[in-house]
Design a protein around this motif. Structure first.
Motif, mmCIF file in Angstrom:
data_model
loop_
_atom_site.group_PDB
_atom_site.id
_atom_site.type_symbol
_atom_site.label_atom_id
_atom_site.label_comp_id
_atom_site.label_asym_id
_atom_site.label_seq_id
_atom_site.Cartn_x
_atom_site.Cartn_y
_atom_site.Cartn_z
ATOM 1 N N LYS A 136 -51.813 12.163 -55.147
ATOM 2 C CA LYS A 136 -51.101 11.028 -55.733
ATOM 3 C C LYS A 136 -50.348 10.237 -54.664
ATOM 4 C CE LYS A 136 -47.566 10.056 -59.263
ATOM 5 N NZ LYS A 136 -46.715 10.638 -60.333
ATOM 6 N N ASP B 247 -52.717 8.442 -52.356
ATOM 7 C CA ASP B 247 -53.350 7.325 -53.043
ATOM 8 C C ASP B 247 -52.474 6.073 -53.073
ATOM 9 O OD1 ASP B 247 -55.676 6.479 -54.279
ATOM 10 O OD2 ASP B 247 -54.860 6.781 -56.291
ATOM 11 N N PHE B 248 -51.258 6.218 -52.594
ATOM 12 C CA PHE B 248 -50.366 5.060 -52.534
ATOM 13 C C PHE B 248 -50.708 4.156 -51.349
ATOM 14 C CE2 PHE B 248 -46.220 2.864 -52.229
ATOM 15 C CZ PHE B 248 -46.039 2.550 -53.559
ATOM 16 N N TRP C 126 -52.541 2.050 -59.114
ATOM 17 C CA TRP C 126 -51.933 3.346 -58.805
ATOM 18 C C TRP C 126 -51.227 3.894 -60.037
ATOM 19 C CZ3 TRP C 126 -46.987 5.485 -58.536
ATOM 20 C CH2 TRP C 126 -46.883 6.690 -57.832
#
Lengths: 168, 168
Positions: free
Chosen positions: A85, A88-89, B99
């Motif tokens: 997560k 994925d930024f 996101w």
DNA sequence: ATAGTAACTTGCATCATGATAGTTACTCGT
DNA sequence: ACGAGTAACTATCATGATGCAAGTTACTAT
């Protein structure tokens, strides 16, 4: 007054902001994506007050962007490694970086993005994953998702679609 | 204590954040990119306090993201229209939205992005403008730009390059 | 003439922020 | 084995940014 929480907002962008937390968190993520993971690395590089850094790292860990990993017992020392997560930024950071470089300076650019293999300049561009076409506001509209309730429908109705050929 | 200003930071991402201002500003830009332009439209849609909205719109106008345009004389009524710089913020929003949708919900998605022509789902992807290759942290390094001073060089040196085949 | 609305601005209480300083628990050099 | 140094925090506290409620100005609609 407390800062209004965006966590109950329906818009995923608003909720993303709430999840990240604040400005510092974004810069922490920036550094983490460049390979930093230790408390003092972040602190030196950002110049942030240590108590703030503590709070932000905790928040980001709670939100699942970092994993707090023991790298040394007695004394317990932790490093903060990005989860999927968190990693994925990256596109958000790149978009922000590019926007900054393009619009901010009258002065010159102090940093550029380069290809790790060739060293050549990189310039990110947003396209559609399926069609490969460029991503522009005019081509993109907001439509209700599966969990949309009445308020979401109203919100979307209030938005004037840029392109009127398609009605959502 | 005053919030530390990022405007003197060398990193364009940090300066971008300073230029935008705060969380609300991002949501204002989101709405503006969907076609909203009037004070009360923003206020209804965001539920933000009017004085805060005033402040944010002024800030964004000062920073050159909005142009304040008189659309009605006596009483003077203004609308806020995006400049090129403001419109160019779109990729950041899209990255953030995506996101959010990908990582936030255990609940379902309340909004999706769709093609304005076909109505099909859109999913933004970051690629390099020149080579067309995908944009990943591993392939991307930070290098000093023309205006880099000693501190920038130090900063970049501190970053561990993900891919060590190329030395900046 | 009266009510209503659009687009703000002002005032004020409160909460969150950040700089400084303190704490704990090791490691390393001699 | 002793003192200095460093890592990773936690505690204190003044400032100031935030957000709500209410006030203001200038129209529009009936």
């Amino acid at each position: 007054m407390q800062r209004t929480s965006f966590s109950t907002f329906k818009c995923p962008a608003a909720r993303a902001l709430e999840s990240v937390g604040d400005w510092w968190s974004i810069l922490i993520l920036r550094d983490a994506l460049q390979g930093l993971s230790r408390f003092d690395e972040f602190q030196r590089n950002l110049g942030v007050a240590p108590n703030i850094l503590t709070r932000r790292l905790k928040h980001l860990t709670d939100e699942g962007l970092f994993e707090r990993r023991l790298y040394h017992e007695r004394p317990p020392r932790y490093e903060y490694v990005l989860t999927d997560k968190g990693r994925d930024f990256f596109p958000v950071l790149m978009a922000l970086f590019t926007w900054g470089n393009r619009h901010l300076p009258p002065e010159q650019v102090a940093m550029r993005l380069a290809d790790a293999n060739t060293g050549e300049d990189r310039d990110p561009l947003l396209i559609d994953r399926v069609t490969g076409r460029t991503f522009q506001p005019e081509d993109t509209i907001l439509v209700p998702g599966p969990a949309a309730d009445d308020t979401v429908h109203e919100r979307i109705a209030e938005m004037k679609a840029w392109f009127l050929g398609f009605d959502a």
